[in-house]
Motif scaffolding. Sequence first.
Motif, PDB file in Angstrom:
ATOM      1  N   LYS A  31       0.831  -1.192   0.000  1.00  0.00           N
ATOM      2  CA  LYS A  31       0.000   0.000   0.000  1.00  0.00           C
ATOM      3  C   LYS A  31       0.871   1.249   0.000  1.00  0.00           C
ATOM      4  O   LYS A  31       2.029   1.214   0.424  1.00  0.00           O
ATOM      5  CB  LYS A  31      -0.974   0.000   1.165  1.00  0.00           C
ATOM      6  CG  LYS A  31      -0.434   0.412   2.504  1.00  0.00           C
ATOM      7  CD  LYS A  31      -1.498   0.319   3.558  1.00  0.00           C
ATOM      8  CE  LYS A  31      -1.687   1.624   4.282  1.00  0.00           C
ATOM      9  NZ  LYS A  31      -2.649   1.537   5.363  1.00  0.00           N
ATOM     10  N   ARG A  32       0.294   2.323  -0.489  1.00  0.00           N
ATOM     11  CA  ARG A  32       0.994   3.595  -0.519  1.00  0.00           C
ATOM     12  C   ARG A  32       0.900   4.236   0.861  1.00  0.00           C
ATOM     13  O   ARG A  32      -0.161   4.249   1.484  1.00  0.00           O
ATOM     14  CB  ARG A  32       0.350   4.505  -1.557  1.00  0.00           C
ATOM     15  CG  ARG A  32       1.072   5.811  -1.733  1.00  0.00           C
ATOM     16  CD  ARG A  32       0.396   6.612  -2.791  1.00  0.00           C
ATOM     17  NE  ARG A  32      -0.683   7.374  -2.179  1.00  0.00           N
ATOM     18  CZ  ARG A  32      -1.188   8.488  -2.672  1.00  0.00           C
ATOM     19  NH1 ARG A  32      -0.738   8.944  -3.814  1.00  0.00           N
ATOM     20  NH2 ARG A  32      -2.160   9.120  -2.060  1.00  0.00           N
ATOM     21  N   SER A  33       2.004   4.784   1.323  1.00  0.00           N
ATOM     22  CA  SER A  33       2.016   5.384   2.648  1.00  0.00           C
ATOM     23  C   SER A  33       3.045   6.507   2.689  1.00  0.00           C
ATOM     24  O   SER A  33       4.087   6.430   2.035  1.00  0.00           O
ATOM     25  CB  SER A  33       2.367   4.331   3.693  1.00  0.00           C
ATOM     26  OG  SER A  33       2.495   4.920   4.959  1.00  0.00           O
ATOM     27  N   SER A  34       2.746   7.519   3.471  1.00  0.00           N
ATOM     28  CA  SER A  34       3.719   8.597   3.664  1.00  0.00           C
ATOM     29  C   SER A  34       4.502   8.390   4.960  1.00  0.00           C
ATOM     30  O   SER A  34       5.442   9.131   5.235  1.00  0.00           O
ATOM     31  CB  SER A  34       3.012   9.946   3.694  1.00  0.00           C
ATOM     32  OG  SER A  34       2.173  10.015   4.818  1.00  0.00           O
ATOM     33  N   TYR A  53       5.671   9.947  -0.835  1.00  0.00           N
ATOM     34  CA  TYR A  53       4.984   8.691  -0.564  1.00  0.00           C
ATOM     35  C   TYR A  53       5.928   7.528  -0.803  1.00  0.00           C
ATOM     36  O   TYR A  53       6.788   7.576  -1.676  1.00  0.00           O
ATOM     37  CB  TYR A  53       3.743   8.546  -1.452  1.00  0.00           C
ATOM     38  CG  TYR A  53       2.616   9.439  -1.026  1.00  0.00           C
ATOM     39  CD1 TYR A  53       1.834   9.122   0.079  1.00  0.00           C
ATOM     40  CD2 TYR A  53       2.342  10.614  -1.704  1.00  0.00           C
ATOM     41  CE1 TYR A  53       0.802   9.951   0.492  1.00  0.00           C
ATOM     42  CE2 TYR A  53       1.313  11.447  -1.299  1.00  0.00           C
ATOM     43  CZ  TYR A  53       0.552  11.100  -0.205  1.00  0.00           C
ATOM     44  OH  TYR A  53      -0.466  11.917   0.202  1.00  0.00           O
ATOM     45  N   ARG A  54       5.754   6.493  -0.007  1.00  0.00           N
ATOM     46  CA  ARG A  54       6.556   5.279  -0.106  1.00  0.00           C
ATOM     47  C   ARG A  54       5.612   4.096  -0.254  1.00  0.00           C
ATOM     48  O   ARG A  54       4.417   4.213  -0.028  1.00  0.00           O
ATOM     49  CB  ARG A  54       7.414   5.115   1.149  1.00  0.00           C
ATOM     50  CG  ARG A  54       8.345   6.301   1.371  1.00  0.00           C
ATOM     51  CD  ARG A  54       9.134   6.177   2.639  1.00  0.00           C
ATOM     52  NE  ARG A  54      10.055   5.070   2.680  1.00  0.00           N
ATOM     53  CZ  ARG A  54      11.259   5.051   2.118  1.00  0.00           C
ATOM     54  NH1 ARG A  54      11.690   6.092   1.467  1.00  0.00           N
ATOM     55  NH2 ARG A  54      12.028   3.996   2.224  1.00  0.00           N
ATOM     56  N   CYS A  55       6.151   2.956  -0.612  1.00  0.00           N
ATOM     57  CA  CYS A  55       5.365   1.735  -0.728  1.00  0.00           C
ATOM     58  C   CYS A  55       5.626   0.907   0.532  1.00  0.00           C
ATOM     59  O   CYS A  55       6.755   0.517   0.808  1.00  0.00           O
ATOM     60  CB  CYS A  55       5.774   0.968  -1.975  1.00  0.00           C
ATOM     61  SG  CYS A  55       4.776  -0.486  -2.266  1.00  0.00           S
ATOM     62  N   SER A  69       9.567  -0.674   3.935  1.00  0.00           N
ATOM     63  CA  SER A  69       9.107   0.512   3.235  1.00  0.00           C
ATOM     64  C   SER A  69      10.104   0.794   2.118  1.00  0.00           C
ATOM     65  O   SER A  69      11.310   0.832   2.361  1.00  0.00           O
ATOM     66  CB  SER A  69       9.041   1.682   4.208  1.00  0.00           C
ATOM     67  OG  SER A  69       8.658   2.836   3.535  1.00  0.00           O
ATOM     68  N   HIS A  75      12.317   1.411  -5.919  1.00  0.00           N
ATOM     69  CA  HIS A  75      11.142   0.596  -6.228  1.00  0.00           C
ATOM     70  C   HIS A  75      11.377  -0.381  -7.377  1.00  0.00           C
ATOM     71  O   HIS A  75      10.972  -1.541  -7.304  1.00  0.00           O
ATOM     72  CB  HIS A  75       9.942   1.497  -6.539  1.00  0.00           C
ATOM     73  CG  HIS A  75       8.683   0.740  -6.723  1.00  0.00           C
ATOM     74  ND1 HIS A  75       8.208   0.404  -7.954  1.00  0.00           N
ATOM     75  CD2 HIS A  75       7.819   0.209  -5.823  1.00  0.00           C
ATOM     76  CE1 HIS A  75       7.089  -0.289  -7.811  1.00  0.00           C
ATOM     77  NE2 HIS A  75       6.836  -0.417  -6.530  1.00  0.00           N
TER      78      HIS A  75
END
Length: 121
Positions: A31-34, A53-55, A69, A75
């Motif tokens: 999921k995408r997350s900051s 944003y990070r994965c 993360s 990526h």
Amino acid sequence: MVNLQPDPFLNELTGMFERTTETGSVWVTLKRSSLKSKVQRNKMTTAGEPIEYRCLIRATDGKKKISTSVGAKDHQRFQASYATILKAHMTALKKRERKDKKKAAEGLKKVGGENKKPKRV
């Protein structure tokens, strides 16, 4: 939950897949997350700062949970390694039964002809 760097995460994920070869499953979520709270994100947007944003990748086998993360720069490399691991360990998947289209069409014609009611004169 153990938060690991990407390379140790991939090593541990490989171990999870190997431990659950005979029985069990491994669940992986991305999921995408900051990695910041909503309050911090709101302050950054009002200040005009861009949000990076990070994965966020999580994996569990029901007993052990791991996560990592991955930033935008790493990526591509991470995704290539992750795809290799998945291809190597997804051997227990069942093949899909494929039906021949011609036989299926003929079967429908036969079923349709038998169920017709006789015409009244």
